[in-house]
Design a protein around this motif. Structure first.
Motif, PDB file in Angstrom:
ATOM      1  N   GLU A  99       9.303  18.496 -12.557  1.00 22.51           N
ATOM      2  CA  GLU A  99      10.051  18.465 -13.820  1.00 22.51           C
ATOM      3  C   GLU A  99      11.053  19.620 -13.861  1.00 22.51           C
ATOM      4  OE1 GLU A  99       7.323  16.383 -17.217  1.00 22.51           O
ATOM      5  OE2 GLU A  99       6.991  18.516 -16.861  1.00 22.51           O
ATOM      6  N   ILE A 100      12.124  19.393 -14.576  1.00 27.95           N
ATOM      7  CA  ILE A 100      13.177  20.402 -14.726  1.00 27.95           C
ATOM      8  C   ILE A 100      13.561  20.499 -16.197  1.00 27.95           C
ATOM      9  CG2 ILE A 100      15.066  18.759 -14.383  1.00 27.95           C
ATOM     10  CD1 ILE A 100      14.968  22.352 -13.015  1.00 27.95           C
ATOM     11  N   THR A 101      13.973  21.672 -16.616  1.00 27.44           N
ATOM     12  CA  THR A 101      14.416  21.878 -17.999  1.00 27.44           C
ATOM     13  C   THR A 101      15.920  22.109 -18.019  1.00 27.44           C
ATOM     14  OG1 THR A 101      12.295  22.848 -18.648  1.00 27.44           O
ATOM     15  CG2 THR A 101      14.174  23.280 -20.075  1.00 27.44           C
ATOM     16  N   MET A 102      16.623  21.361 -18.848  1.00 26.54           N
ATOM     17  CA  MET A 102      18.059  21.564 -18.983  1.00 26.54           C
ATOM     18  C   MET A 102      18.522  21.165 -20.380  1.00 26.54           C
ATOM     19  SD  MET A 102      19.826  18.429 -16.825  1.00 26.54           S
ATOM     20  CE  MET A 102      21.478  19.100 -17.133  1.00 26.54           C
ATOM     21  N   GLU A 103      19.691  21.631 -20.764  1.00 30.35           N
ATOM     22  CA  GLU A 103      20.253  21.292 -22.069  1.00 30.35           C
ATOM     23  C   GLU A 103      21.020  19.981 -22.004  1.00 30.35           C
ATOM     24  OE1 GLU A 103      22.552  24.661 -23.410  1.00 30.35           O
ATOM     25  OE2 GLU A 103      20.838  25.411 -24.557  1.00 30.35           O
ATOM     26  N   VAL A 104      20.778  19.129 -23.003  1.00 29.98           N
ATOM     27  CA  VAL A 104      21.419  17.821 -23.073  1.00 29.98           C
ATOM     28  C   VAL A 104      22.107  17.685 -24.433  1.00 29.98           C
ATOM     29  CG1 VAL A 104      20.995  15.335 -23.071  1.00 29.98           C
ATOM     30  CG2 VAL A 104      19.696  16.811 -21.540  1.00 29.98           C
ATOM     31  N   PRO A 105      23.323  17.155 -24.469  1.00 33.09           N
ATOM     32  CA  PRO A 105      24.043  17.032 -25.747  1.00 33.09           C
ATOM     33  C   PRO A 105      23.399  16.030 -26.700  1.00 33.09           C
ATOM     34  CG  PRO A 105      25.240  15.925 -23.992  1.00 33.09           C
ATOM     35  CD  PRO A 105      24.143  16.692 -23.337  1.00 33.09           C
ATOM     36  N   VAL A 106      23.585  16.270 -27.994  1.00 33.47           N
ATOM     37  CA  VAL A 106      23.100  15.376 -29.040  1.00 33.47           C
ATOM     38  C   VAL A 106      24.216  14.399 -29.410  1.00 33.47           C
ATOM     39  CG1 VAL A 106      22.318  15.228 -31.445  1.00 33.47           C
ATOM     40  CG2 VAL A 106      21.519  17.095 -29.971  1.00 33.47           C
ATOM     41  N   GLN A 107      23.879  13.123 -29.522  1.00 33.32           N
ATOM     42  CA  GLN A 107      24.855  12.108 -29.921  1.00 33.32           C
ATOM     43  C   GLN A 107      24.382  11.450 -31.219  1.00 33.32           C
ATOM     44  OE1 GLN A 107      25.800   7.979 -27.972  1.00 33.32           O
ATOM     45  NE2 GLN A 107      27.142   9.484 -27.015  1.00 33.32           N
ATOM     46  N   ILE A 108      25.211  11.550 -32.249  1.00 32.71           N
ATOM     47  CA  ILE A 108      24.883  10.981 -33.560  1.00 32.71           C
ATOM     48  C   ILE A 108      25.156   9.489 -33.565  1.00 32.71           C
ATOM     49  CG2 ILE A 108      25.403  11.016 -36.029  1.00 32.71           C
ATOM     50  CD1 ILE A 108      23.988  13.508 -35.092  1.00 32.71           C
ATOM     51  N   THR A 109      24.181   8.702 -34.080  1.00 33.70           N
ATOM     52  CA  THR A 109      24.370   7.258 -34.231  1.00 33.70           C
ATOM     53  C   THR A 109      23.952   6.850 -35.640  1.00 33.70           C
ATOM     54  OG1 THR A 109      22.127   6.730 -33.436  1.00 33.70           O
ATOM     55  CG2 THR A 109      23.890   6.844 -31.790  1.00 33.70           C
ATOM     56  N   GLY A 110      24.414   5.682 -36.069  1.00 32.29           N
ATOM     57  CA  GLY A 110      24.049   5.176 -37.381  1.00 32.29           C
ATOM     58  C   GLY A 110      24.945   5.705 -38.496  1.00 32.29           C
ATOM     59  N   VAL A 111      24.697   5.200 -39.699  1.00 31.02           N
ATOM     60  CA  VAL A 111      25.461   5.613 -40.882  1.00 31.02           C
ATOM     61  C   VAL A 111      24.488   6.132 -41.934  1.00 31.02           C
ATOM     62  CG1 VAL A 111      27.031   4.882 -42.711  1.00 31.02           C
ATOM     63  CG2 VAL A 111      27.246   3.904 -40.419  1.00 31.02           C
ATOM     64  N   SER A 112      24.728   7.329 -42.417  1.00 25.80           N
ATOM     65  CA  SER A 112      23.846   7.946 -43.401  1.00 25.80           C
ATOM     66  C   SER A 112      24.199   7.506 -44.820  1.00 25.80           C
ATOM     67  CB  SER A 112      23.949   9.472 -43.305  1.00 25.80           C
ATOM     68  OG  SER A 112      23.437  10.088 -44.465  1.00 25.80           O
ATOM     69  N   PRO A 113      23.218   7.025 -45.589  1.00 29.55           N
ATOM     70  CA  PRO A 113      23.462   6.681 -46.996  1.00 29.55           C
ATOM     71  C   PRO A 113      23.946   7.890 -47.796  1.00 29.55           C
ATOM     72  CG  PRO A 113      21.376   5.766 -46.258  1.00 29.55           C
ATOM     73  CD  PRO A 113      21.842   6.696 -45.182  1.00 29.55           C
ATOM     74  N   GLY A 114      23.427   9.061 -47.431  1.00 33.16           N
ATOM     75  CA  GLY A 114      23.830  10.279 -48.125  1.00 33.16           C
ATOM     76  C   GLY A 114      25.287  10.611 -47.910  1.00 33.16           C
ATOM     77  N   LEU A 116      27.616   8.360 -47.268  1.00 31.49           N
ATOM     78  CA  LEU A 116      28.375   7.337 -48.005  1.00 31.49           C
ATOM     79  C   LEU A 116      28.503   7.691 -49.480  1.00 31.49           C
ATOM     80  CD1 LEU A 116      26.937   4.040 -46.437  1.00 31.49           C
ATOM     81  CD2 LEU A 116      29.156   5.124 -45.980  1.00 31.49           C
ATOM     82  N   LEU A 117      27.539   8.450 -49.986  1.00 34.68           N
ATOM     83  CA  LEU A 117      27.572   8.859 -51.397  1.00 34.68           C
ATOM     84  C   LEU A 117      28.342  10.157 -51.611  1.00 34.68           C
ATOM     85  CD1 LEU A 117      23.902   7.996 -52.471  1.00 34.68           C
ATOM     86  CD2 LEU A 117      26.009   6.791 -53.095  1.00 34.68           C
ATOM     87  N   GLU A 149      19.210  10.548 -46.552  1.00 37.86           N
ATOM     88  CA  GLU A 149      19.790  10.543 -47.884  1.00 37.86           C
ATOM     89  C   GLU A 149      20.402  11.908 -48.145  1.00 37.86           C
ATOM     90  OE1 GLU A 149      19.930   7.915 -49.722  1.00 37.86           O
ATOM     91  OE2 GLU A 149      18.433   6.576 -48.814  1.00 37.86           O
ATOM     92  N   MET A 150      21.013  12.073 -49.305  1.00 32.41           N
ATOM     93  CA  MET A 150      21.607  13.353 -49.686  1.00 32.41           C
ATOM     94  C   MET A 150      20.530  14.440 -49.687  1.00 32.41           C
ATOM     95  SD  MET A 150      24.839  14.158 -50.949  1.00 32.41           S
ATOM     96  CE  MET A 150      25.363  12.904 -52.135  1.00 32.41           C
ATOM     97  N   GLY A 151      20.785  15.506 -48.958  1.00 32.68           N
ATOM     98  CA  GLY A 151      19.847  16.626 -48.916  1.00 32.68           C
ATOM     99  C   GLY A 151      18.777  16.512 -47.845  1.00 32.68           C
ATOM    100  N   CYS A 175      20.124  17.889 -37.519  1.00 32.40           N
ATOM    101  CA  CYS A 175      21.259  17.721 -38.421  1.00 32.40           C
ATOM    102  C   CYS A 175      20.751  17.499 -39.836  1.00 32.40           C
ATOM    103  CB  CYS A 175      22.157  16.553 -37.977  1.00 32.40           C
ATOM    104  SG  CYS A 175      21.308  14.964 -37.908  1.00 32.40           S
ATOM    105  N   GLN A 176      21.637  17.602 -40.813  1.00 30.87           N
ATOM    106  CA  GLN A 176      21.263  17.426 -42.213  1.00 30.87           C
ATOM    107  C   GLN A 176      22.466  16.940 -43.020  1.00 30.87           C
ATOM    108  OE1 GLN A 176      20.960  22.119 -42.410  1.00 30.87           O
ATOM    109  NE2 GLN A 176      20.734  21.288 -44.466  1.00 30.87           N
ATOM    110  N   VAL A 177      22.168  16.313 -44.150  1.00 28.20           N
ATOM    111  CA  VAL A 177      23.229  15.861 -45.045  1.00 28.20           C
ATOM    112  C   VAL A 177      23.248  16.795 -46.247  1.00 28.20           C
ATOM    113  CG1 VAL A 177      24.104  13.999 -46.484  1.00 28.20           C
ATOM    114  CG2 VAL A 177      22.992  13.462 -44.316  1.00 28.20           C
ATOM    115  N   ARG A 178      24.282  17.567 -46.340  1.00 26.55           N
ATOM    116  CA  ARG A 178      24.404  18.535 -47.429  1.00 26.55           C
ATOM    117  C   ARG A 178      25.255  17.960 -48.559  1.00 26.55           C
ATOM    118  NH1 ARG A 178      25.608  24.410 -44.956  1.00 26.55           N
ATOM    119  NH2 ARG A 178      24.824  24.946 -47.020  1.00 26.55           N
ATOM    120  N   ILE A 179      24.981  18.426 -49.756  1.00 28.06           N
ATOM    121  CA  ILE A 179      25.758  17.984 -50.917  1.00 28.06           C
ATOM    122  C   ILE A 179      27.122  18.662 -50.886  1.00 28.06           C
ATOM    123  CG2 ILE A 179      25.854  17.904 -53.428  1.00 28.06           C
ATOM    124  CD1 ILE A 179      22.823  18.016 -53.458  1.00 28.06           C
ATOM    125  N   SER A 180      28.178  17.879 -50.902  1.00 28.44           N
ATOM    126  CA  SER A 180      29.532  18.438 -50.859  1.00 28.44           C
ATOM    127  C   SER A 180      29.893  19.034 -52.210  1.00 28.44           C
ATOM    128  CB  SER A 180      30.540  17.350 -50.488  1.00 28.44           C
ATOM    129  OG  SER A 180      30.588  16.367 -51.500  1.00 28.44           O
TER     130      SER A 180
END
Length: 203
Positions: A99-114, A116-117, A149-151, A175-180
């Motif tokens: 086994e080996i340890t390495m850093e891998v990038p995060v890829q965001i998928t989907g649509v957050s209801p938060g 959209l609001l 959702e939001m928050g 990641c997180q959805v913060r209130i704008s």
């Protein structure tokens, strides 16, 4: 995981004079660790373009002539503090059964209801440390935000896989959805508007 081939030449001398001469010739001095003995080699600086200057993660096939080749990952890189010129690169050799340890990038998928609001998606970490056999190393870690959702926050515990392990504490936020500000202002105005009729009724 996708792989990049680096064609180089083994170095007979590893002293300062020889290293300087390699850099002056437009090449990068490198070392491959992890095997029985370190392998010192050099390669044209342009050969590292798609490996270093990219957010993606890759394994590497290092070819040093005479039919010798090694599977590896980039372990460390030294760059000039002013010119950003690559000064030296360390690689670590891969073995199919280790086994080996390495850093891998995060890829965001989907649509957050938060989102959209009116919420704002914040990516807390762009890369995650993964431990796996070389054949199971992913090109990226998929972070599905469809349930945020939001928050809400998405933790690494939601990104588990049978093929690899994430080397992070369970409370690590991906990641997180913060209130704008706009959404917060709208909520405050709505709250004020709701208080006005209630105040009139008391009168």
């Amino acid at each position: 995981m996708k792989s990049i081939t680096i064609k180089g030449s083994e170095r007979e001398s590893v002293g300062k004079v020889a290293t300087k001469a390699i850099r002056n010739a437009g090449a990068v001095p490198c070392v491959l660790y992890g095997g029985d003995q370190p392998v010192h080699f050099s390669a044209d600086e342009r050969a590292f373009k798609n490996l270093v200057y990219t957010p993606n993660a890759h394994t590497v096939v290092i070819e040093v002539g005479d039919g010798q080749s090694y599977n590896a990952i980039l372990q460390d890189i030294q760059v000039h503090p002013v010119t950003d010129k690559i000064l030296h690169i360390d690689f670590f050799q891969l073995f199919d059964n280790k086994e080996i340890t390495m850093e891998v990038p995060v890829q965001i998928t989907g649509v957050s209801p938060g989102v959209l609001l009116g919420g704002v998606l914040r990516l807390n970490t762009r890369k995650l440390k993964v431990k796996a056999l070389p054949k199971d190393l992913p090109d990226f870690i998929e972070a599905n935000i469809s349930g945020l959702e939001m928050g809400n926050k998405l933790y690494v515990t939601k990104l588990v896989s049978e093929k690899y392990r994430l080397i992070h504490p369970d409370n690590t936020v991906v990641c997180q959805v913060r209130i704008s500000r706009a959404a917060m202002k709208a909520a405050q105005e709505a709250a004020k508007a709701a208080k006005v009729p209630a105040a009139k009724k008391k009168k």
